[in-house]
Design an enzyme around this catalytic site. Structure first.
Site, PDB file in Angstrom:
ATOM      1  N   GLU A 135      60.745  30.390  13.506  1.00 37.95           N
ATOM      2  CA  GLU A 135      61.931  30.045  14.304  1.00 37.95           C
ATOM      3  C   GLU A 135      61.950  30.741  15.659  1.00 37.95           C
ATOM      4  OE1 GLU A 135      65.686  30.934  12.390  1.00 37.95           O
ATOM      5  OE2 GLU A 135      66.840  30.081  14.031  1.00 37.95           O
ATOM      6  N   LYS A 151      61.130  25.779  13.047  1.00 39.82           N
ATOM      7  CA  LYS A 151      62.587  25.680  13.226  1.00 39.82           C
ATOM      8  C   LYS A 151      62.922  25.990  14.676  1.00 39.82           C
ATOM      9  CE  LYS A 151      66.951  27.639  11.533  1.00 39.82           C
ATOM     10  NZ  LYS A 151      67.658  28.073  10.313  1.00 39.82           N
TER      11      LYS A 151
HETATM   12  P1  13P Z   1      72.707  27.993  13.210  1.00 40.37           P
HETATM   13  O1  13P Z   1      72.441  26.568  12.782  1.00 40.37           O
HETATM   14  O2  13P Z   1      74.147  28.410  13.039  1.00 40.37           O
HETATM   15  O3  13P Z   1      72.150  28.279  14.570  1.00 40.37           O
HETATM   16  O4  13P Z   1      71.944  28.919  12.185  1.00 40.37           O
HETATM   17  C1  13P Z   1      70.660  28.598  11.849  1.00 40.37           C
HETATM   18  C2  13P Z   1      69.891  29.826  11.613  1.00 40.37           C
HETATM   19  O5  13P Z   1      69.402  30.044  10.524  1.00 40.37           O
HETATM   20  C3  13P Z   1      69.677  30.758  12.713  1.00 40.37           C
HETATM   21  O6  13P Z   1      68.660  31.644  12.392  1.00 40.37           O
END
Ligand code: 13P
Length: 350
Positions: free
Chosen positions: A184, A226
């Site tokens: 991510e 992500k």
């Molecule tokens: P949000 O969708 O609230 O941004 O959270 C996703 C997430 O796991 C952030 O690390």
């Protein structure tokens, strides 16, 4: 599916019609969310909240996996079933956040580096015994303010490369331990930057991330990406529309993400819940992408349920209905069928 079928787990996480619920808020983050509904933040209240989410009937139809926080993976449902087992019973894969949070980065004012590599292999081995099938690590990239002279200094190449390196080391360690890594690299939507600048920084972060993943020998078929969407800064006067966000996001991903990656599960990043769904739906209506396009939303899935729950057992049923609804809408968005469903609902209401 065995514990080590990483390709199968990665594909299941982004299977058509389903996506991921991010419920891995750290204790300090969930405390902030609970404050927003006027609730306290005891361990029992955190457990009760997650119990409400995970025992929502039918959730597994739209949710393929749930990301948990360390404390939550060790907690149990009211009837004594460990949360990981409860999720598995409903066909949902349990996952675990393994980073130790984004901290101020030395020599890079205003920027963050994510910590947590030390001892990670050992922690992953324990998480596997507790039932986790996948993991998450979030890197945070900040875009400098357009109104400040040296705005282009942020993000710095020091921040982009250090975070890419950490993501790749984390991913390699997870795969060796038998967990599918969610990678991510989040470009924050905070600030007054344009969508052009977001696209430029997003592409840069993704290019560096995949270069690092390749150099650390991460198997691309055994991971899920992500990313954030390509979107106007929250305080930018000119806000890009739904179609532009969809087109720009797809264009950026096609330029930077190898087709070997099975799926992309977007974060919501502070977008409103309906807008996050509409963006995903628009991308899937365009179609033609080499990877599945799904969701891994935290706030955009939980917000209406959290507001309905208000910290009280009396509101569990109505909160679960709110979560089920958002999960179903996002499930439809993975198929490009959300807008059509909305139009049908509007027709019924008229
Ligand atoms: P949000 O969708 O609230 O941004 O959270 C996703 C997430 O796991 C952030 O690390």
């Amino acid at each position: 599916m065995t514990t080590n079928d990483l390709a199968g787990i990665a594909r299941a996480m982004v299977a058509s019609g389903r996506g991921i619920l991010a419920a891995d808020e750290s204790t300090s983050t969930i405390e902030k969310r609970f404050k927003g509904i006027g609730a306290g933040c005891t361990e029992e209240l955190r457990r009760a909240y997650r119990d409400m989410l995970f025992s929502t009937r039918g959730l597994g139809e739209y949710v393929s996996g749930v990301i948990l926080y360390d404390e939550t993976l060790r907690q149990k449902s009211a009837d004594g079933t460990p949360f990981a087992a409860l999720l598995a019973q409903n066909g949902i894969l349990p996952g675990i956040k393994v980073d130790a949070g984004a901290k101020d980065m030395a020599s890079c004012p205003g920027e963050k580096i994510t910590e947590g590599l030390d001892g990670l292999a050992k922690r992953c081995a324990e998480y596997v015994t507790l039932g986790a099938k996948f993991a998450k690590w979030r890197a945070v990239i900040t875009i400098g303010s357009a109104g400040v002279d040296n705005a282009r200094a942020v993000p710095s190449s020091a921040c982009i490369t250090a975070n890419a390196h950490a993501l790749a080391r984390y991913a390699a360690i997870c795969q060796a331990a038998g967990l599918v890594p969610i990678v991510e690299p989040e470009v924050l939507m905070d600030g007054d930057h344009s969508i052009d600048r977001c696209e430029e920084v997003g592409a840069w972060a993704l290019r560096e991330t995949f270069a690092a993943l390749t150099s650390q020998r991460v198997v691309l078929e055994h991971m899920v990406l992500k990313p954030s969407m390509v979107i106007s800064g929250k305080d930018c006067a000119k806000q890009a529309g739904i179609q532009e966000v969809a087109v720009r996001t797809l264009q950026t991903l096609k330029r930077t993400v190898p087709a070997a990656v099975p799926g992309i599960a977007f974060l919501s990043g502070g977008q409103g819940d309906e807008l996050a769904t509409a963006h995903l739906d628009a991308m899937n209506r365009i179609g033609g992408a080499p990877w599945a396009l799904s969701f891994s939303y935290g706030r955009a899935l939980q917000q209406p349920a959290l507001k309905a729950w208000k910290g009280s057992a009396a509101n569990v049923a109505v909160a679960q209905r709110a979560l089920h609804h958002r999960a179903r809408m996002n499930g439809l968005a993975t198929l490009g069928q959300y807008r059509a469903e909305l139009e049908k609902e509007l027709g019924r209401a008229a």
